[in-house]
Design a protein around this motif. Structure first.
Motif, PDB file in Angstrom:
ATOM      1  N   VAL A 156       0.905  -1.144   0.000  1.00  0.00           N
ATOM      2  CA  VAL A 156       0.000   0.000   0.000  1.00  0.00           C
ATOM      3  C   VAL A 156       0.949   1.199   0.000  1.00  0.00           C
ATOM      4  CG1 VAL A 156      -1.732   1.271   1.312  1.00  0.00           C
ATOM      5  CG2 VAL A 156      -1.871  -1.220   1.137  1.00  0.00           C
ATOM      6  N   ALA A 157       0.836   2.059  -0.970  1.00  0.00           N
ATOM      7  CA  ALA A 157       1.963   2.942  -1.273  1.00  0.00           C
ATOM      8  C   ALA A 157       1.537   4.305  -1.790  1.00  0.00           C
ATOM      9  CB  ALA A 157       2.842   2.261  -2.325  1.00  0.00           C
ATOM     10  N   PHE A 158       2.517   5.173  -1.898  1.00  0.00           N
ATOM     11  CA  PHE A 158       2.365   6.407  -2.668  1.00  0.00           C
ATOM     12  C   PHE A 158       2.998   6.201  -4.041  1.00  0.00           C
ATOM     13  CE2 PHE A 158       2.668   8.622   1.641  1.00  0.00           C
ATOM     14  CZ  PHE A 158       1.321   8.936   1.699  1.00  0.00           C
ATOM     15  N   ASP A 159       2.310   6.611  -5.064  1.00  0.00           N
ATOM     16  CA  ASP A 159       2.870   6.610  -6.416  1.00  0.00           C
ATOM     17  C   ASP A 159       2.908   8.040  -6.942  1.00  0.00           C
ATOM     18  OD1 ASP A 159       3.004   3.852  -6.452  1.00  0.00           O
ATOM     19  OD2 ASP A 159       1.288   3.571  -7.797  1.00  0.00           O
ATOM     20  N   ALA A 160       3.941   8.370  -7.673  1.00  0.00           N
ATOM     21  CA  ALA A 160       3.935   9.603  -8.464  1.00  0.00           C
ATOM     22  C   ALA A 160       4.191   9.183  -9.905  1.00  0.00           C
ATOM     23  CB  ALA A 160       4.990  10.574  -7.987  1.00  0.00           C
ATOM     24  N   ILE A 161       3.274   9.551 -10.776  1.00  0.00           N
ATOM     25  CA  ILE A 161       3.246   8.986 -12.126  1.00  0.00           C
ATOM     26  C   ILE A 161       3.323  10.082 -13.173  1.00  0.00           C
ATOM     27  CG2 ILE A 161       1.839   7.626 -13.737  1.00  0.00           C
ATOM     28  CD1 ILE A 161       0.398   6.618 -11.052  1.00  0.00           C
ATOM     29  N   GLU A 162       4.132   9.838 -14.175  1.00  0.00           N
ATOM     30  CA  GLU A 162       4.177  10.752 -15.308  1.00  0.00           C
ATOM     31  C   GLU A 162       3.882   9.965 -16.578  1.00  0.00           C
ATOM     32  OE1 GLU A 162       7.622  13.259 -15.264  1.00  0.00           O
ATOM     33  OE2 GLU A 162       7.246  13.980 -17.293  1.00  0.00           O
ATOM     34  N   THR A 163       2.920  10.455 -17.352  1.00  0.00           N
ATOM     35  CA  THR A 163       2.598   9.838 -18.647  1.00  0.00           C
ATOM     36  C   THR A 163       2.580  10.961 -19.690  1.00  0.00           C
ATOM     37  OG1 THR A 163       0.190  10.161 -18.788  1.00  0.00           O
ATOM     38  CG2 THR A 163       0.966   8.379 -17.349  1.00  0.00           C
ATOM     39  N   PRO A 164       2.450  10.585 -20.976  1.00  0.00           N
ATOM     40  CA  PRO A 164       2.347  11.648 -21.979  1.00  0.00           C
ATOM     41  C   PRO A 164       1.137  12.555 -21.750  1.00  0.00           C
ATOM     42  CG  PRO A 164       2.837   9.553 -23.038  1.00  0.00           C
ATOM     43  CD  PRO A 164       2.545   9.251 -21.595  1.00  0.00           C
ATOM     44  N   PHE A 165       0.193  12.127 -20.915  1.00  0.00           N
ATOM     45  CA  PHE A 165      -1.021  12.910 -20.707  1.00  0.00           C
ATOM     46  C   PHE A 165      -0.939  13.837 -19.496  1.00  0.00           C
ATOM     47  CE2 PHE A 165      -2.380   8.959 -22.790  1.00  0.00           C
ATOM     48  CZ  PHE A 165      -2.868   9.512 -23.962  1.00  0.00           C
ATOM     49  N   GLY A 166       0.086  13.668 -18.669  1.00  0.00           N
ATOM     50  CA  GLY A 166       0.179  14.520 -17.488  1.00  0.00           C
ATOM     51  C   GLY A 166       0.973  13.848 -16.388  1.00  0.00           C
ATOM     52  N   LYS A 167       1.021  14.502 -15.236  1.00  0.00           N
ATOM     53  CA  LYS A 167       1.730  13.891 -14.115  1.00  0.00           C
ATOM     54  C   LYS A 167       0.984  14.144 -12.817  1.00  0.00           C
ATOM     55  CE  LYS A 167       5.625  15.829 -12.824  1.00  0.00           C
ATOM     56  NZ  LYS A 167       7.010  16.345 -12.898  1.00  0.00           N
ATOM     57  N   THR A 168       1.258  13.306 -11.830  1.00  0.00           N
ATOM     58  CA  THR A 168       0.576  13.415 -10.540  1.00  0.00           C
ATOM     59  C   THR A 168       1.579  13.724  -9.444  1.00  0.00           C
ATOM     60  OG1 THR A 168       0.913  11.131  -9.822  1.00  0.00           O
ATOM     61  CG2 THR A 168      -0.951  11.552 -11.298  1.00  0.00           C
ATOM     62  N   ASP A 169       1.085  14.292  -8.339  1.00  0.00           N
ATOM     63  CA  ASP A 169       1.853  14.289  -7.100  1.00  0.00           C
ATOM     64  C   ASP A 169       1.759  12.890  -6.502  1.00  0.00           C
ATOM     65  OD1 ASP A 169       2.538  16.971  -7.295  1.00  0.00           O
ATOM     66  OD2 ASP A 169       0.643  17.619  -6.376  1.00  0.00           O
ATOM     67  N   LYS A 170       2.104  12.776  -5.233  1.00  0.00           N
ATOM     68  CA  LYS A 170       1.995  11.465  -4.576  1.00  0.00           C
ATOM     69  C   LYS A 170       0.522  11.105  -4.438  1.00  0.00           C
ATOM     70  CE  LYS A 170       6.212  11.334  -1.776  1.00  0.00           C
ATOM     71  NZ  LYS A 170       6.763  11.150  -0.424  1.00  0.00           N
ATOM     72  N   ILE A 171       0.124  10.016  -5.085  1.00  0.00           N
ATOM     73  CA  ILE A 171      -1.265   9.560  -4.967  1.00  0.00           C
ATOM     74  C   ILE A 171      -1.285   8.141  -4.429  1.00  0.00           C
ATOM     75  CG2 ILE A 171      -2.147  11.073  -6.800  1.00  0.00           C
ATOM     76  CD1 ILE A 171      -2.058   8.661  -8.687  1.00  0.00           C
ATOM     77  N   LEU A 172      -2.470   7.676  -4.100  1.00  0.00           N
ATOM     78  CA  LEU A 172      -2.636   6.321  -3.573  1.00  0.00           C
ATOM     79  C   LEU A 172      -2.256   5.294  -4.632  1.00  0.00           C
ATOM     80  CD1 LEU A 172      -3.730   4.341  -1.419  1.00  0.00           C
ATOM     81  CD2 LEU A 172      -6.013   4.700  -2.395  1.00  0.00           C
ATOM     82  N   GLY A 173      -1.423   4.323  -4.233  1.00  0.00           N
ATOM     83  CA  GLY A 173      -1.013   3.268  -5.147  1.00  0.00           C
ATOM     84  C   GLY A 173      -0.671   2.001  -4.392  1.00  0.00           C
ATOM     85  N   GLY A 174       0.064   1.122  -5.050  1.00  0.00           N
ATOM     86  CA  GLY A 174       0.495  -0.124  -4.416  1.00  0.00           C
ATOM     87  C   GLY A 174      -0.311  -1.326  -4.895  1.00  0.00           C
ATOM     88  N   ALA A 175       0.394  -2.465  -5.030  1.00  0.00           N
ATOM     89  CA  ALA A 175      -0.250  -3.680  -5.537  1.00  0.00           C
ATOM     90  C   ALA A 175      -1.423  -4.092  -4.654  1.00  0.00           C
ATOM     91  CB  ALA A 175       0.774  -4.818  -5.613  1.00  0.00           C
ATOM     92  N   GLY A 176      -1.242  -4.038  -3.340  1.00  0.00           N
ATOM     93  CA  GLY A 176      -2.313  -4.449  -2.419  1.00  0.00           C
ATOM     94  C   GLY A 176      -3.557  -3.593  -2.601  1.00  0.00           C
ATOM     95  N   THR A 177      -3.337  -2.302  -2.827  1.00  0.00           N
ATOM     96  CA  THR A 177      -4.455  -1.371  -3.010  1.00  0.00           C
ATOM     97  C   THR A 177      -5.238  -1.708  -4.282  1.00  0.00           C
ATOM     98  OG1 THR A 177      -3.056   0.316  -2.005  1.00  0.00           O
ATOM     99  CG2 THR A 177      -5.062   1.068  -3.121  1.00  0.00           C
ATOM    100  N   PHE A 178      -4.504  -1.863  -5.389  1.00  0.00           N
ATOM    101  CA  PHE A 178      -5.182  -2.166  -6.658  1.00  0.00           C
ATOM    102  C   PHE A 178      -5.885  -3.530  -6.600  1.00  0.00           C
ATOM    103  CE2 PHE A 178      -2.299   1.126  -8.387  1.00  0.00           C
ATOM    104  CZ  PHE A 178      -3.191   1.848  -9.149  1.00  0.00           C
TER     105      PHE A 178
END
Lengths: 308, 308
Positions: free
Chosen positions: B10-32
């Motif tokens: 259960v984690a923080f993810d910060a993601i960048e894609t060609p469509f935009g980027k995020t700050d630290k958001i909810l992530g993690g394998a257990g969460t998904f």
């Protein structure tokens, strides 16, 4: 019996894969399409050109497989089109080693008179003007025209390609080519843009990842059969197209539902093609083998979720 | 209600894609996995660890989605696992920019006593020894254990990975990882070798090209839904695993036929996941939306060839 006009190369191929290499063997898009289409209870004719060096036994082989060869011109003092390629270890990419156009350089296809009333025409990968010339020779607009093409024509004959594409009903094209033709990475968006160029049906071939059929907002997906070993991918795309066209010619049913089945037939035949070098596996394929593999395709893809 | 034990980050993810980027958001394998499994009428518990910096609102979000969080340890003076990545233009490859293990470095999972009798256990991607420790805490051998893993553990904990793999029923793994684990390019051959390592069922995930399910000589293939746009692939594989495990836990039917349906549910949920950043799309998914998309999957794959 339904007539199917096929235009495409009849050629010599020399192939090298991680499993071995061949001398000059029978190849060409027209050959592969013809052998696949001949699995159906129809009357296919291949329109092509070969040189005086083309062995009679190859022509006999086609005739034996119920392919009409009256549209294959033989230029006695010319040489047959020759292609040589080498596949990389992943079998998904290849280098072309030799391309000798020979008699293909001035190919002017002549559709035999008996076949000018065919309801289905399959335009194999050739210069788009050559493909167009076949269409123009038909007595009237065929009920279904299918076109296969490749990136080479996008690079060197884009205008003619667009003109020919605007006249046909179904295009079969691989994923990279669909992206090149439209400038779109998403295959869904690429298919929509190709629709706008003319074809009502767009088939995008993804090699080992199967094939997608698009028609307006409808999509159908057929996987490639997972194989232990792909021995030689040469001709798989043409065999797919031949199976697709053959099933449609046999049934005369050009609905989206029946095109799904045509895609499955195409995928099924292509799964045989790659098992041996060149046309070898396609030369003596039995109905029983085809039925067994269609059954494998059913098991591979069919599921039973009840939606409430 | 059927219990499902899930272990995963259960984690923080910060993601960048060609469509935009995020700050630290909810992530993690257990969460998904948890959010996907919670779409089914079951009782899923996520076993994980977070730091004191983990917002209560994220825990509340999981509780609201019927995920039991009593197995999520909160280490007040620790920091939550953080991952940051950037996707390339094709969305199929990415670079990891940051990996801060933080509290995950010494993670010792504790399965809540209420859940030690669960019949289905989903071991999300973690060190194989951590996955094994969860199995050992169960009262008795669960009826079905599913394991997800990645190339990282093949590089640095191969022996423990082999030991854990030998104890489980189903492995979910991507195509490149299956090739790395077995040294085989053909996925058919790779699946057979993984069978021999223990798992009776092998699921090979191919991203945009779908997923394959192998069981002895049986194969099933589910495509990924062709999408106009993949917005953010993060968590798609975990969402697939959560849908797969959730359907199996709900039905209690671990036959090959029902696993086909589980693969379809997994693919269906994954097709939603990629539509928005992180877990956003999975947080408020309705049954109606899911049914509609299952229907799209039927139309995408089902055909009707009568075999004589």
């Amino acid at each position: 019996m339904s007539k199917l006009v096929i235009v495409g190369t009849v050629a010599f191929d020399a192939i090298e894969t991680p499993f071995g290499k061949t001398d000059k063997i029978l190849g060409g898009a027209g050959t592969f399409i013809g052998l696949a289409a001949s699995q159906f209870d129809i009357d296919p004719a291949v329109v092509s050109v070969v040189g005086g060096d083309f062995p009679q036994k190859y022509l006999d082989l086609m005739t034996k497989n119920n392919i009409d060869i009256s549209g294959i011109e033989i230029i006695k003092d010319g040489k047959t089109f020759f292609w040589s390629g080498k596949y990389h270890n992943d079998m998904n990419s290849r280098d072309t080693l030799v391309t000798e156009l020979n008699v293909l350089a001035n190919f002017q296809p002549i559709v035999p008179h008996d076949y000018r009333n065919a309801e289905v025409v399959m335009l194999g990968n050739l210069h788009p003007s050559v493909q167009m010339s076949v269409l123009k020779q038909m007595d009237k607009k065929p009920k279904l025209t299918i076109l296969d093409t490749m990136n080479f024509w996008m690079d060197c004959a884009l205008e003619e390609l667009h003109e020919t594409i605007s006249q046909i009903d179904v295009i079969t094209i691989n994923d990279e080519e669909a992206r090149q033709l439209t400038g779109e990475y998403s295959l869904v968006v690429a298919a929509r843009k190709i629709h706008e160029m003319g074809p009502k049906y767009v088939v995008i071939k993804k090699g080992e990842h199967g094939a997608l059929l698009f028609h307006n907002d409808n999509v159908f997906y057929a996987p490639a059969l997972p194989l232990e070993e792909v021995f030689d991918p040469t001709g798989a795309g043409d065999t797919f197209a031949g199976g697709f066209a053959g099933h449609l010619a046999r049934t005369g049913d050009f609905s989206f539902e029946n095109m799904k089945n045509a895609v499955i037939y195409g995928s099924t035949l292509a799964s045989f093609c790659v098992e041996k070098f060149g046309t070898e596996r396609m030369q003596n394929l039995t109905d029983k083998e085809i039925y067994k593999r269609l059954d494998q395709f059913k098991n591979l893809t069919q599921f039973d979720i009840e939606l409430s």
